[in-house]
Design a protein around this motif. Structure first.
Motif, PDB file in Angstrom:
ATOM      1  N   ALA A 163      19.764  60.461  -3.668  1.00  0.00           N
ATOM      2  CA  ALA A 163      18.348  61.037  -3.249  1.00  0.00           C
ATOM      3  C   ALA A 163      17.726  61.848  -4.421  1.00  0.00           C
ATOM      4  CB  ALA A 163      18.554  62.042  -2.176  1.00  0.00           C
ATOM      5  N   CYS A 192      14.823  63.367  -7.121  1.00  0.00           N
ATOM      6  CA  CYS A 192      13.506  63.905  -6.816  1.00  0.00           C
ATOM      7  C   CYS A 192      13.040  64.450  -7.668  1.00  0.00           C
ATOM      8  CB  CYS A 192      13.834  65.243  -5.586  1.00  0.00           C
ATOM      9  SG  CYS A 192      14.868  66.352  -6.611  1.00  0.00           S
ATOM     10  N   ALA A 193      11.612  64.930  -7.632  1.00  0.00           N
ATOM     11  CA  ALA A 193      11.073  65.289  -8.980  1.00  0.00           C
ATOM     12  C   ALA A 193      11.590  66.312  -9.918  1.00  0.00           C
ATOM     13  CB  ALA A 193       9.722  65.682  -8.347  1.00  0.00           C
ATOM     14  N   ASP A 244      14.703  66.200 -10.957  1.00  0.00           N
ATOM     15  CA  ASP A 244      15.629  65.816 -11.502  1.00  0.00           C
ATOM     16  C   ASP A 244      15.235  65.031 -13.096  1.00  0.00           C
ATOM     17  OD1 ASP A 244      17.532  66.089  -9.527  1.00  0.00           O
ATOM     18  OD2 ASP A 244      17.059  64.498  -8.667  1.00  0.00           O
ATOM     19  N   ARG A 284       7.650  59.124 -10.143  1.00  0.00           N
ATOM     20  CA  ARG A 284       8.029  60.111  -8.721  1.00  0.00           C
ATOM     21  C   ARG A 284       8.245  61.372  -9.404  1.00  0.00           C
ATOM     22  NH1 ARG A 284      10.083  57.404  -3.950  1.00  0.00           N
ATOM     23  NH2 ARG A 284       9.791  55.288  -4.119  1.00  0.00           N
TER      24      ARG A 284
END
Length: 277
Positions: free
Chosen positions: A128, A130-131, A133, A157
Motif C-alpha cells: 500500500a 502512499c505519497a 513514501d 502518485r
C-alpha cells in the motif's frame, strides 16, 4: 541523440584480447578499472545530500523507502534493504527491496521480468505505497522498463523518487526527482555491469542508507546501538561496546546486554536511564 548513444555501460571495453593477457595483467587491469569507481560516485554527493535530507524528513513522519531493480541491480537493492534491520534495528517494513521476478530471481534470472513496465508498481501494491513514501529505482543502464515504469507511477502518485544509475541522461533519471548518476565508463568485459557499475551502485546504496540511518538516530557516536543480537558474533560485539562505553568488564557487559535485550537499553541503564544519543 538516440538513447543508446548515452549507454556508456554498453560501449566496448578499452581492453582487447582479454584471454591473451597474463593472469597478473588481467587482475591489474580489472583493479585499474575499479579505481575509477570512487571518483564517479563522489560526483553524486551533492545530489545525494539533498536526497538524504528529503528521505529522512519523510521517514521521520512514518514514511518508508522502497528499492526496485532487476538483475544485479535488483540483487544489490534487496541486499541493502535486508541488511538494515539487523544492523540498525529498524522494522523489516521500513526499507523494502523488490527485484523483478520476485525473490526467486535473487538466485536465478527470470526471463523478461525486467521488461514489464507495470511490474514494479504491481509488486509494491501489497505494501500500500502512499505519497509519504520514497521509491529508489536502481538500474545500471537507466533504461530497465521495470524501474522506469515504477518511478513514473510513483512520481505520479506523489512519492519521492530517486534513480541510482550509471549512464548519463537515462530514462530512469528523467522519471526521478533525484538522479544519482555515477558514470563509470565501459566495463572491463563489455556490457558486464556486475563489475564497475555494480560496485558503484553498491557504494551509492551504502552511502544513502547509512546516512539515512545515522540521521534517524540509529548510531550513537560511531556505534550501532540498535543492532539486533541475532547471533553470537553480534552479542560479543555488543558486549564489547557496552564494556568500552561503560568502563566495565566484558562478562558484566554481556550479562547486562542479555538482560536488557539491546545495546541501547544496556547503555541507558549504565547512564541512569538517560537517552543514548
Amino acid at each position: 541523440m538516440k538513447q543508446d548513444d548515452n549507454r556508456v555501460t554498453e560501449q566496448p571495453s578499452p581492453y582487447e584480447d582479454l584471454r591473451g593477457l597474463s593472469l597478473r595483467g588481467l587482475l591489474e587491469a580489472i583493479n585499474r578499472e575499479d579505481a575509477k569507481v570512487h571518483r564517479a560516485v563522489a560526483r553524486t554527493i551533492p545530489v545525494m545530500e539533498r536526497l538524504v535530507e528529503q528521505v529522512v524528513a519523510r521517514m521521520e513522519r512514518g514514511g518508508r523507502m522502497f528499492y526496485i531493480g532487476a538483475g544485479t541491480s535488483g540483487r544489490l537493492a534487496v541486499t541493502d534493504a535486508s541488511e538494515l534491520p539487523p544492523t540498525y534495528g529498524i522494522p523489516f517494513d521500513r526499507v523494502i527491496g523488490l527485484i523483478a521476478g520476485g525473490d526467486g530471481a535473487l538466485r536465478r534470472a527470470v526471463e523478461h521480468a525486467e521488461d514489464d513496465l507495470a511490474g514494479a508498481w504491481r509488486d509494491m501494491m501489497p505494501y500500500a505505497p502512499c505519497a509519504g513514501d520514497v521509491l529508489v529505482g536502481v538500474a545500471a543502464s537507466g533504461t530497465t522498463p521495470y524501474v522506469v515504469g515504477g518511478l513514473r507511477e510513483a512520481r505520479r502518485r506523489k512519492l519521492l523518487t530517486a534513480a541510482v544509475v550509471c549512464n548519463p541522461a537515462s530514462a530512469a533519471a528523467a522519471e526521478a526527482e533525484y538522479a544519482l548518476e555515477a558514470v563509470v565508463g565501459p566495463e572491463f568485459v563489455t556490457g558486464s555491469t556486475r563489475m564497475k557499475a555494480g560496485t558503484a551502485q553498491k557504494m551509492m546504496l551504502n552511502m544513502l542508507s547509512t546516512a539515512v540511518m545515522i540521521r534517524l538516530g540509529h548510531v550513537s557516536g560511531n556505534r550501532m546501538v540498535d543492532m539486533q543480537l541475532t547471533n553470537d558474533k553480534l552479542v560479543e560485539r555488543g558486549a564489547r561496546l557496552v564494556a568500552e562505553w561503560g568502563g566495565i568488564d566484558v562478562e558484566a557487559a554481556r550479562g547486562l546486554l542479555l538482560r536488557s535485550g539491546s545495546v541501547r537499553r544496556a547503555l541507558e541503564t549504565l547512564n541512569g536511564e538517560d537517552d543514548v544519543s
